[in-house]
Design a protein around this motif. Structure first.
Motif, short mmCIF file in Angstrom:
data_model
loop_
_atom_site.label_atom_id
_atom_site.label_comp_id
_atom_site.label_asym_id
_atom_site.label_seq_id
_atom_site.Cartn_x
_atom_site.Cartn_y
_atom_site.Cartn_z
N ASP A 93 0.84 -1.19 0.00
CA ASP A 93 0.00 0.00 0.00
C ASP A 93 0.88 1.25 0.00
N GLY A 94 0.44 2.26 -0.72
CA GLY A 94 1.23 3.48 -0.80
C GLY A 94 1.44 4.19 0.52
N ALA A 95 0.60 3.87 1.51
CA ALA A 95 0.74 4.48 2.83
C ALA A 95 1.50 3.60 3.81
N ALA A 96 1.96 2.42 3.37
CA ALA A 96 2.66 1.49 4.27
C ALA A 96 3.94 2.15 4.80
N PRO A 97 4.30 1.86 6.05
CA PRO A 97 5.51 2.47 6.62
C PRO A 97 6.76 2.25 5.77
N ASP A 98 6.92 1.05 5.21
CA ASP A 98 8.11 0.79 4.40
C ASP A 98 8.10 1.63 3.12
N ALA A 99 6.92 1.85 2.56
CA ALA A 99 6.81 2.68 1.35
C ALA A 99 7.25 4.11 1.65
N ARG A 100 6.74 4.66 2.74
CA ARG A 100 7.08 6.04 3.07
C ARG A 100 8.54 6.17 3.50
N ALA A 101 9.08 5.13 4.18
CA ALA A 101 10.48 5.16 4.58
C ALA A 101 11.39 5.17 3.35
N CYS A 102 11.03 4.36 2.34
CA CYS A 102 11.81 4.35 1.10
C CYS A 102 11.75 5.71 0.41
N LEU A 103 10.58 6.33 0.39
CA LEU A 103 10.45 7.64 -0.25
C LEU A 103 11.24 8.70 0.52
N ASP A 104 11.26 8.60 1.83
CA ASP A 104 12.08 9.55 2.61
C ASP A 104 13.55 9.39 2.26
N ALA A 105 14.00 8.12 2.14
CA ALA A 105 15.40 7.87 1.80
C ALA A 105 15.70 8.36 0.38
N SER A 114 -2.05 3.72 -4.87
CA SER A 114 -2.74 2.63 -4.18
C SER A 114 -4.06 2.34 -4.89
N GLY A 115 -4.52 1.10 -4.79
CA GLY A 115 -5.82 0.73 -5.36
C GLY A 115 -5.87 0.93 -6.86
N ASP A 116 -6.99 1.45 -7.34
CA ASP A 116 -7.17 1.66 -8.78
C ASP A 116 -6.29 2.77 -9.33
N ALA A 117 -5.82 3.66 -8.46
CA ALA A 117 -5.06 4.83 -8.92
C ALA A 117 -3.63 4.48 -9.30
N GLY A 118 -3.08 3.44 -8.70
CA GLY A 118 -1.70 3.12 -8.99
C GLY A 118 -1.17 2.00 -8.11
N ALA A 119 0.15 1.88 -8.08
CA ALA A 119 0.79 0.78 -7.33
C ALA A 119 2.13 1.24 -6.80
N PHE A 120 2.54 0.60 -5.70
CA PHE A 120 3.84 0.91 -5.11
C PHE A 120 4.54 -0.39 -4.76
N PHE A 121 5.79 -0.52 -5.19
CA PHE A 121 6.58 -1.71 -4.92
C PHE A 121 7.75 -1.39 -4.01
N VAL A 122 8.02 -2.30 -3.09
CA VAL A 122 9.19 -2.19 -2.22
C VAL A 122 10.04 -3.44 -2.41
N ALA A 123 11.34 -3.25 -2.55
CA ALA A 123 12.29 -4.37 -2.66
C ALA A 123 12.86 -4.65 -1.28
N LEU A 139 3.95 3.49 -9.56
CA LEU A 139 3.22 3.59 -10.82
C LEU A 139 1.90 4.28 -10.55
N ARG A 140 1.59 5.28 -11.35
CA ARG A 140 0.27 5.91 -11.21
C ARG A 140 -0.35 6.07 -12.60
N CYS A 141 -1.66 6.02 -12.64
CA CYS A 141 -2.39 6.14 -13.90
C CYS A 141 -2.55 7.62 -14.25
N LEU A 142 -2.11 7.98 -15.45
CA LEU A 142 -2.24 9.37 -15.89
C LEU A 142 -3.56 9.61 -16.60
#
Length: 295
Positions: free
Chosen positions: A151-163, A188-197, A209-212
């Protein structure tokens, strides 16, 4: 991506069997010392002291198995176990003087064993072998990394974006404003996707990824932690984002990048992206790319 072939699996297993036998993994007296490889490796990893939690994560060991090994080494006088001085929930493990002596001897024997193997090769052959081992290690690290949709709001997602933001803030001459980062609802959801490695449970990269518009997606914030660079992980993340775009019936993906990110520009071109005129007014963009996705 093609599935793994039976021949590739067989070759991998054949090498594992040969290598583990050749370095003495199957021997209860690893390197001629009175302990198996598991205990010897644990002693080596203790170093100047570490928590059992850190060791469990680093070595990928079951908690019960690690605890039994640690207690066995304690009974032998090789280590001490104690509570962390600031966090009583953590158990610390440290080498005793006898443990440090054994690790020093272990290192001496391991060095001698490796040198003994290499002595049977010519200098060019040694160079070929060490280069091949470095390549194997890099590829095995990459193979062990998982790329997970979160999820785009997941702690790991936001931590990666901060880094990511901190990283490019240092690289961009004008700095970087975190307000430019994608919002959770955009990826998140229909609007897009977020991947963490993840490597051994630790986030080491991301991509969004977000839908334009119908049929068109945009890739944002492809980032790899400095410790995991030069493995091929950025391309792996890019592939995951493109695959996700196809599942969402997006025929085209676009992205932009800063003039300072020359390595990113080279990667995108190598991955089939074509430079196009600006498709959006973005303060940090100086190059815009597009790729048409095969069904």
């Amino acid at each position: 991506m093609k599935p793994v072939s039976a021949e590739q699996v067989t070759a991998f297993r054949r090498f594992n069997r040969y290598f583990t036998r050749r370095i003495g993994v199957l021997d209860d007296h690893y390197l001629g010392q009175d302990r198996p490889l598991g205990e010897a490796r644990l002693l080596f990893e203790v170093g100047d002291g570490v928590s059992l939690r850190e060791l469990r994560s680093r070595l990928g060991l079951d908690a019960g198995y690690l605890s039994r090994m640690a207690k066995a080494l304690q009974a032998q006088g090789m280590v001490t176990l104690s509570a962390h001085p600031q966090d009583s929930r953590l158990r610390m493990i440290e080498l005793t003087p006898a443990g440090r002596v054994e690790v020093k001897e272990q290192n001496r024997r391991a060095h001698a064993a490796a040198a003994g193997l290499l002595e049977g090769l010519s200098e060019p052959q040694r160079t070929t072998l060490t280069e091949a081992m470095a390549t194997a290690q890099r590829l095995l690290r990459l193979a062990g990394i998982t790329v997970t949709l979160v999820d785009g709001a997941a702690p790991d997602a936001r931590a990666c974006l901060d880094a990511y933001a901190a990283d490019i803030d240092e690289r961009f001459p004008e700095g970087f404003d975190k307000a430019d980062l994608v919002r959770p609802e955009e990826v998140s959801g229909d609007a897009g996707a977020f991947f963490v490695a993840y490597e051994e449970g630790r986030p080491v990269g991301c991509g969004a990824l977000r839908c334009l518009e119908p049929g068109v997606g945009e890739i944002r914030h492809v980032w790899v932690d400095p410790a995991a660079r030069r493995l091929g992980l950025a391309r792996r993340l890019l592939t995951a984002l493109e695959t996700e775009a196809r599942t969402r019936h997006l025929n085209v993906v676009r992205l932009d990048t800063h003039a300072a990110l020359t390595e990113a520009q080279a990667m995108y071109r190598a991955c089939g992206y074509t430079e196009i005129p600006a498709y959006v007014d973005h303060v940090y963009a100086s190059h815009w790319f597009e790729k048409r996705l095969a069904p």
